[in-house]
Design an enzyme around this catalytic site. Structure first.
Site, mmCIF file in Angstrom:
data_model
loop_
_atom_site.group_PDB
_atom_site.id
_atom_site.type_symbol
_atom_site.label_atom_id
_atom_site.label_comp_id
_atom_site.label_asym_id
_atom_site.label_seq_id
_atom_site.Cartn_x
_atom_site.Cartn_y
_atom_site.Cartn_z
ATOM 1 N N CYS A 257 25.917 4.105 1.099
ATOM 2 C CA CYS A 257 25.582 4.799 0.687
ATOM 3 C C CYS A 257 24.178 3.395 0.124
ATOM 4 C CB CYS A 257 26.086 5.000 -1.139
ATOM 5 S SG CYS A 257 25.773 6.029 -2.544
ATOM 6 N N GLY A 301 21.184 8.410 -5.795
ATOM 7 C CA GLY A 301 19.885 8.909 -6.573
ATOM 8 C C GLY A 301 18.763 8.682 -5.630
ATOM 9 N N HIS A 343 29.727 9.868 1.167
ATOM 10 C CA HIS A 343 31.349 8.906 1.184
ATOM 11 C C HIS A 343 31.995 9.930 2.295
ATOM 12 C CE1 HIS A 343 30.099 6.378 -2.314
ATOM 13 N NE2 HIS A 343 29.172 7.804 -2.739
ATOM 14 N N GLU A 345 34.649 8.297 2.548
ATOM 15 C CA GLU A 345 36.319 8.119 1.650
ATOM 16 C C GLU A 345 37.418 9.353 1.162
ATOM 17 O OE1 GLU A 345 33.294 6.568 -1.557
ATOM 18 O OE2 GLU A 345 33.408 6.450 0.690
#
Length: 367
Positions: A257, A301, A343, A345
Site C-alpha cells: 500500500c 486514496g 492488502h 493480510e
C-alpha cells in the site's frame, strides 16, 4: 436497545452539500476527508486501521455494530478513523466471542459517530464528485462556524500523516529464535501484517517512520518491509531515501500500500490522488505473471502512475486492478524488490493474496 431521542447531526461537505443524521452517542464535531468502505463485515478492523487516520469513514453496509467488538479484531492500539457515518447503528449485538458493544468501543475511543444518514445518497455523491473534506457535527445550527472549521482543515493531497500513527520507539514481534529477521518501517502498519510474518518463522523489528538505513541495517536483518499507512506518500522523503538505500544494495524489499507507493517514488515514478480511492474487501485484481484473478482487500486514496511504470526500464507491472486498470503491483527486474497496492493480510477480507508473504520469505532465502 436505545429508546431515547437521538440528537440531530449533519455531515457538511466542502462544497456546501449537507446530509442529515443522528448522533450515536457523544456530541461534538469531527473533520477529515470523507471516504467510503464497501465491506460487508470487518468494521472493527477498518476503524482501527492506521491507513484511515484523518478520514471520516462512510460504511456502505446498512448495519454496523450488530456483532459487537472483540480484542482480536483490532489492527492497532486505538480507533484511527476521524469519525463514523452509517445508516443503521446496532446498539445490541449477537456474537459469542464479542467482548463488548461497538457503542462502548466508540465511547472509549472518544469517537463521534452519526447514524440514520442516507449513505446510499452520500456515497453516490462522493463517487460522482470525488473524495473531499467534510465536517460531521451535532452543532446543526452553526453552519457558518462549521464552514470555518472545515476551511481550516488541510487537504489530504500533500498531507503527511505517517508520523501521527507510527511507533515512537522500535519494538519486536515474533520468536527471537526464528530463522529470518525482517526490519519493518512503520508508516501505519497493521497488526495482521506482523502476524503473517511471524507465522512464517520470522522475527520482526518494527522501526519508526523516520528510521534511517543505518539504524535498520545495524540490526543485520535478512529483509526489509515498508508498511501501509495514511496520507500522501510524496512528503515522506525519509522513507523514500531509505527505500533508495535498500534498493541500491539489492537487499530483499517488500512494500504494501503506502510502502508500495514509496518504492515507486524511490524509482522516480510519481503518485497521484485518486478520484475516490479503493476501499473494500472484494476488489478484483489480475496477476499478470500467473494470469490468475484475485479478490483483494484494499484501502488507499493514492496510486502510482501506470504510464511512468510502463515506461520505466527496470519496472515490471505484476498486478492490475480490473475495475479501473490502475497499477496494483510492481517488481524491479534487476533488484530483489516487489510491492503491491492492496492488502494480502486481508483483515478483513479474502485470502487470495496470502502467497505474497511466502514470496517475500522465498526472496529472502534465495538472496
Amino acid at each position: 436497545m436505545k429508546y431515547q431521542k437521538l440528537k440531530k447531526a449533519i455531515v457538511l461537505l466542502a462544497d456546501g452539500t449537507i446530509f442529515h443524521g443522528k448522533a450515536v452517542g457523544r456530541e461534538g464535531s469531527a473533520v477529515g476527508e470523507v471516504c467510503f468502505n464497501t465491506g460487508m463485515t470487518g468494521y472493527q478492523e477498518i476503524f482501527t486501521d492506521p491507513s484511515y487516520f484523518g478520514q471520516l469513514c462512510v460504511t456502505t453496509n446498512a448495519h454496523i455494530g450488530n456483532y459487537g467488538v472483540t480484542k482480536n479484531d483490532v489492527e492497532s492500539d486505538s480507533i484511527k478513523i476521524a469519525g463514523l457515518i452509517c445508516k443503521n447503528f446496532s446498539y445490541d449485538y449477537s456474537r459469542d466471542i464479542a467482548t463488548g458493544s461497538l457503542e462502548d468501543f466508540l465511547n472509549e475511543n472518544n469517537l463521534l459517530a452519526i447514524s440514520d444518514v442516507d449513505t446510499r445518497a452520500l456515497v453516490s455523491y462522493i463517487r460522482d464528485n470525488g473524495a473531499m473534506n467534510a465536517v460531521m457535527s451535532t452543532d446543526v445550527d452553526n453552519i457558518e462556524g462549521l464552514k470555518t472549521l472545515l476551511a481550516d482543515t488541510p487537504d489530504m493531497n500533500g498531507l503527511e500523516l505517517a508520523s501521527k500513527v507510527s511507533t515512537k520507539e522500535p519494538y519486536f514481534i515474533g520468536d527471537e529464535n526464528a530463522s529470518i529477521k525482517i526490519a519493518a518501517l512503520d508508516i501505519g502498519i497493521k497488526k495482521s501484517i506482523l502476524i503473517n510474518f511471524a507465522k512464517r518463522d520470522a522475527y520482526i523489528k518494527v522501526y519508526p517512520y523516520n528510521a534511517s538505513f543505518e539504524e535498520m541495517s545495524s540490526w543485520n536483518p535478512d529483509g526489509y518491509f515498508l508498511s501501509n499507512g495514511p496520507g500522501d506518500p510524496e512528503p515522506l522523503m525519509e522513507a523514500q531515501e531509505l527505500a533508495k538505500e535498500i534498493i541500491s544494495r539489492n537487499l530483499p524489499l517488500f512494500g504494501i500500500c503506502l510502502g508500495h507507493q514509496i518504492i515507486a517514488l524511490a524509482n522516480g515514478i510519481t503518485t497521484y490522488k485518486m478520484h475516490n480511492g479503493h476501499r473494500g474487501i472484494n476488489h478484483p485484481v489480475k496477476n499478470l505473471v500467473t494470469g490468475k484473478g484475485e479478490i483483494t482487500s484494499q484501502n488507499h486514496g493514492f496510486a502510482i502512475s501506470r504510464e511512468e511504470a510502463e515506461a520505466h526500464s527496470d519496472i515490471e507491472i505484476t498486478h492490475i486492478h480490473l475495475n479501473d486498470n490502475t497499477v496494483a503491483g510492481i517488481k524491479m527486474k534487476s533488484k530483489n524488490v516487489f510491492s503491491v497496492q492492496y492488502h494480502p493480510e486481508a483483515s478483513p477480507g479474502p485470502n487470495d493474496a496470502n502467497y505474497l508473504f511466502d514470496q517475500f520469505i522465498e526472496n529472502i532465502k534465495s538472496k
